[in-house]
Design a protein around this motif. Structure first.
Motif, PDB file in Angstrom:
ATOM      1  N   TYR A 129       0.852  -1.187   0.000  1.00 30.29           N
ATOM      2  CA  TYR A 129       0.000   0.000   0.000  1.00 30.29           C
ATOM      3  C   TYR A 129       0.888   1.236   0.000  1.00 30.29           C
ATOM      4  O   TYR A 129       1.825   1.338   0.799  1.00 30.29           O
ATOM      5  CB  TYR A 129      -0.872  -0.056   1.252  1.00 30.29           C
ATOM      6  CG  TYR A 129      -1.795   1.101   1.535  1.00 30.29           C
ATOM      7  CD1 TYR A 129      -3.119   1.086   1.133  1.00 30.29           C
ATOM      8  CD2 TYR A 129      -1.352   2.196   2.270  1.00 30.29           C
ATOM      9  CE1 TYR A 129      -3.987   2.136   1.444  1.00 30.29           C
ATOM     10  CE2 TYR A 129      -2.196   3.247   2.582  1.00 30.29           C
ATOM     11  CZ  TYR A 129      -3.524   3.208   2.164  1.00 30.29           C
ATOM     12  OH  TYR A 129      -4.366   4.247   2.479  1.00 30.29           O
ATOM     13  N   SER A 137       0.674   5.564  -0.244  1.00 28.96           N
ATOM     14  CA  SER A 137      -0.160   6.758  -0.326  1.00 28.96           C
ATOM     15  C   SER A 137       0.713   8.003  -0.226  1.00 28.96           C
ATOM     16  O   SER A 137       1.746   8.004   0.445  1.00 28.96           O
ATOM     17  CB  SER A 137      -1.209   6.775   0.788  1.00 28.96           C
ATOM     18  OG  SER A 137      -0.610   6.941   2.060  1.00 28.96           O
ATOM     19  N   ASP A 175      -5.004  -5.149   6.126  1.00 27.64           N
ATOM     20  CA  ASP A 175      -5.702  -4.217   5.244  1.00 27.64           C
ATOM     21  C   ASP A 175      -5.557  -2.824   5.831  1.00 27.64           C
ATOM     22  O   ASP A 175      -6.230  -2.495   6.815  1.00 27.64           O
ATOM     23  CB  ASP A 175      -7.174  -4.591   5.110  1.00 27.64           C
ATOM     24  CG  ASP A 175      -7.881  -3.738   4.056  1.00 27.64           C
ATOM     25  OD1 ASP A 175      -7.365  -2.656   3.727  1.00 27.64           O
ATOM     26  OD2 ASP A 175      -8.934  -4.158   3.563  1.00 27.64           O
ATOM     27  N   ASP A 210      -6.701  -0.024   5.037  1.00 26.60           N
ATOM     28  CA  ASP A 210      -7.932   0.757   5.097  1.00 26.60           C
ATOM     29  C   ASP A 210      -8.794   0.389   6.290  1.00 26.60           C
ATOM     30  O   ASP A 210      -9.647   1.164   6.720  1.00 26.60           O
ATOM     31  CB  ASP A 210      -8.733   0.571   3.806  1.00 26.60           C
ATOM     32  CG  ASP A 210      -8.058   1.245   2.622  1.00 26.60           C
ATOM     33  OD1 ASP A 210      -7.368   2.253   2.861  1.00 26.60           O
ATOM     34  OD2 ASP A 210      -8.204   0.761   1.490  1.00 26.60           O
ATOM     35  N   GLU A 244      -3.058  10.815  -3.897  1.00 31.28           N
ATOM     36  CA  GLU A 244      -3.203   9.552  -4.617  1.00 31.28           C
ATOM     37  C   GLU A 244      -2.792   8.376  -3.736  1.00 31.28           C
ATOM     38  O   GLU A 244      -1.852   8.470  -2.941  1.00 31.28           O
ATOM     39  CB  GLU A 244      -2.379   9.563  -5.907  1.00 31.28           C
ATOM     40  CG  GLU A 244      -2.939  10.529  -6.951  1.00 31.28           C
ATOM     41  CD  GLU A 244      -2.266  10.397  -8.298  1.00 31.28           C
ATOM     42  OE1 GLU A 244      -2.940  10.626  -9.312  1.00 31.28           O
ATOM     43  OE2 GLU A 244      -1.054  10.060  -8.333  1.00 31.28           O
ATOM     44  N   PHE A 252      -2.529   0.329  -4.251  1.00 33.31           N
ATOM     45  CA  PHE A 252      -2.392  -0.918  -3.516  1.00 33.31           C
ATOM     46  C   PHE A 252      -2.246  -2.060  -4.519  1.00 33.31           C
ATOM     47  O   PHE A 252      -2.467  -1.901  -5.721  1.00 33.31           O
ATOM     48  CB  PHE A 252      -3.598  -1.161  -2.602  1.00 33.31           C
ATOM     49  CG  PHE A 252      -4.785  -1.749  -3.308  1.00 33.31           C
ATOM     50  CD1 PHE A 252      -5.080  -3.104  -3.201  1.00 33.31           C
ATOM     51  CD2 PHE A 252      -5.613  -0.963  -4.097  1.00 33.31           C
ATOM     52  CE1 PHE A 252      -6.164  -3.651  -3.858  1.00 33.31           C
ATOM     53  CE2 PHE A 252      -6.708  -1.503  -4.744  1.00 33.31           C
ATOM     54  CZ  PHE A 252      -6.989  -2.841  -4.639  1.00 33.31           C
ATOM     55  N   GLN A 273      -4.758   1.917  -8.561  1.00 31.22           N
ATOM     56  CA  GLN A 273      -5.009   3.182  -7.886  1.00 31.22           C
ATOM     57  C   GLN A 273      -6.388   3.137  -7.207  1.00 31.22           C
ATOM     58  O   GLN A 273      -7.365   2.660  -7.792  1.00 31.22           O
ATOM     59  CB  GLN A 273      -4.974   4.351  -8.862  1.00 31.22           C
ATOM     60  CG  GLN A 273      -5.110   5.707  -8.183  1.00 31.22           C
ATOM     61  CD  GLN A 273      -4.868   6.871  -9.125  1.00 31.22           C
ATOM     62  OE1 GLN A 273      -4.561   6.663 -10.305  1.00 31.22           O
ATOM     63  NE2 GLN A 273      -4.997   8.076  -8.634  1.00 31.22           N
ATOM     64  N   VAL A 274      -6.430   3.596  -5.972  1.00 31.14           N
ATOM     65  CA  VAL A 274      -7.682   3.641  -5.230  1.00 31.14           C
ATOM     66  C   VAL A 274      -8.441   4.904  -5.640  1.00 31.14           C
ATOM     67  O   VAL A 274      -7.897   6.014  -5.591  1.00 31.14           O
ATOM     68  CB  VAL A 274      -7.418   3.664  -3.706  1.00 31.14           C
ATOM     69  CG1 VAL A 274      -8.728   3.807  -2.934  1.00 31.14           C
ATOM     70  CG2 VAL A 274      -6.676   2.408  -3.277  1.00 31.14           C
ATOM     71  N   ASP A 287     -12.177   6.356  -2.269  1.00 29.45           N
ATOM     72  CA  ASP A 287     -12.056   5.511  -1.074  1.00 29.45           C
ATOM     73  C   ASP A 287     -12.165   4.029  -1.368  1.00 29.45           C
ATOM     74  O   ASP A 287     -12.662   3.247  -0.559  1.00 29.45           O
ATOM     75  CB  ASP A 287     -13.111   5.908  -0.029  1.00 29.45           C
ATOM     76  CG  ASP A 287     -12.885   7.324   0.478  1.00 29.45           C
ATOM     77  OD1 ASP A 287     -11.715   7.723   0.566  1.00 29.45           O
ATOM     78  OD2 ASP A 287     -13.873   8.011   0.762  1.00 29.45           O
ATOM     79  N   GLY A 288     -11.750   3.627  -2.565  1.00 31.83           N
ATOM     80  CA  GLY A 288     -11.719   2.212  -2.897  1.00 31.83           C
ATOM     81  C   GLY A 288     -13.006   1.689  -3.482  1.00 31.83           C
ATOM     82  O   GLY A 288     -13.092   0.542  -3.851  1.00 31.83           O
ATOM     83  N   GLU A 289     -14.016   2.502  -3.586  1.00 36.11           N
ATOM     84  CA  GLU A 289     -15.291   2.018  -4.143  1.00 36.11           C
ATOM     85  C   GLU A 289     -15.255   2.005  -5.664  1.00 36.11           C
ATOM     86  O   GLU A 289     -14.614   2.839  -6.276  1.00 36.11           O
ATOM     87  CB  GLU A 289     -16.443   2.913  -3.650  1.00 36.11           C
ATOM     88  CG  GLU A 289     -16.613   2.839  -2.120  1.00 36.11           C
ATOM     89  CD  GLU A 289     -17.748   3.722  -1.655  1.00 36.11           C
ATOM     90  OE1 GLU A 289     -18.417   4.352  -2.516  1.00 36.11           O
ATOM     91  OE2 GLU A 289     -17.961   3.787  -0.435  1.00 36.11           O
TER      92      GLU A 289
END
Length: 222
Positions: free
Chosen positions: A151, A153, A169, A171, A203, A206, A216-217, A220-222
């Motif tokens: 991960y 960031s 994880d 997140d 940016e 993960f 790239q997330v 928020d990963g959705e």
């Protein structure tokens, strides 16, 4: 030599060693690798301002003999120049340290300026960045799992965070224990993050496995 030589420095390279380790290698405390890839291996002793006392405390040995005395050193064969590591006896693990206290002489300043000039990414290779603790440790155990970054960031203020696979994880973690290294050293230790070092602030990336592609997330990963 009958065994494969693991270090990238020559076997007969000179190493500065605390004399106390010659009789008591179990007192290993820390090592440093200077900008010219010269090793310093210590039992906790440090250089002072008295040359005669320093000569009493330290001896010069060839690297081959030092590796026989302190075989744990081979786990640091890929340590970038300018870094160091503390020895954790209880965990049989090296804990990386960076940056070292910089020298202010002309040669040291020139070295730092050359590093900055050669750095192809935003910021400086000497920027302090955060890493999860698993990325800060190098185990000497033969069955130790490979270390890898899972991960990455870049915060809005430009601060970097690198988290390893030891964190299930990031997140879902309320807190990730971290320590710091220089960004340039992270790029050398974990070259597969180099492609992300031009990321914009905010940016996040993960990957599911050490050999997987970076994703790239978004939102928020959705």
């Amino acid at each position: 030599m009958s065994e494969e030589w693991l270090m990238r420095q020559e076997p007969h390279a000179a190493v500065l060693v605390a004399r106390g380790l010659i009789e008591h290698p179990e007192r290993l405390d820390h090592v440093l690798l200077d900008d010219e890839e010269g090793w310093f291996v210590s039992d906790g002793s440090e250089f002072g301002e008295d040359p005669e006392l320093d000569e009493e405390q330290f001896a010069s040995m060839c690297l081959h003999d030092v590796v026989e005395l302190v075989p744990q050193l081979t786990a640091l064969a890929k340590l970038p120049a300018g870094m160091g590591a503390d020895w954790d006896t209880d965990g049989s693990t090296w804990v990386l340290i960076s940056p070292l206290v910089p020298s202010d002489d002309e040669e040291a300043r020139a070295y730092r300026e050359a590093r900055i000039a050669a750095w192809p990414h935003a910021g400086s290779p000497m920027d302090e960045v955060n890493l999860s603790l698993g990325l800060m440790e190098i185990s000497t155990a033969s069955d130790a799992p490979a270390r890898g970054v899972r991960y990455v960031s870049r915060e809005e203020d430009g601060t970097w965070m690198f988290v390893g696979f030891e964190v299930a994880d990031p997140d879902e973690e309320t807190e990730v224990e971290v320590d710091t290294l220089e960004l340039g050293h992270v790029a050398e230790l974990y070259p597969d993050v180099v492609e992300l070092l031009d990321a914009e602030p905010g940016e996040v990336f993960f990957r599911e496995a050490p050999d997987a592609e970076w994703l790239q997330v978004i939102d928020d990963g959705e």
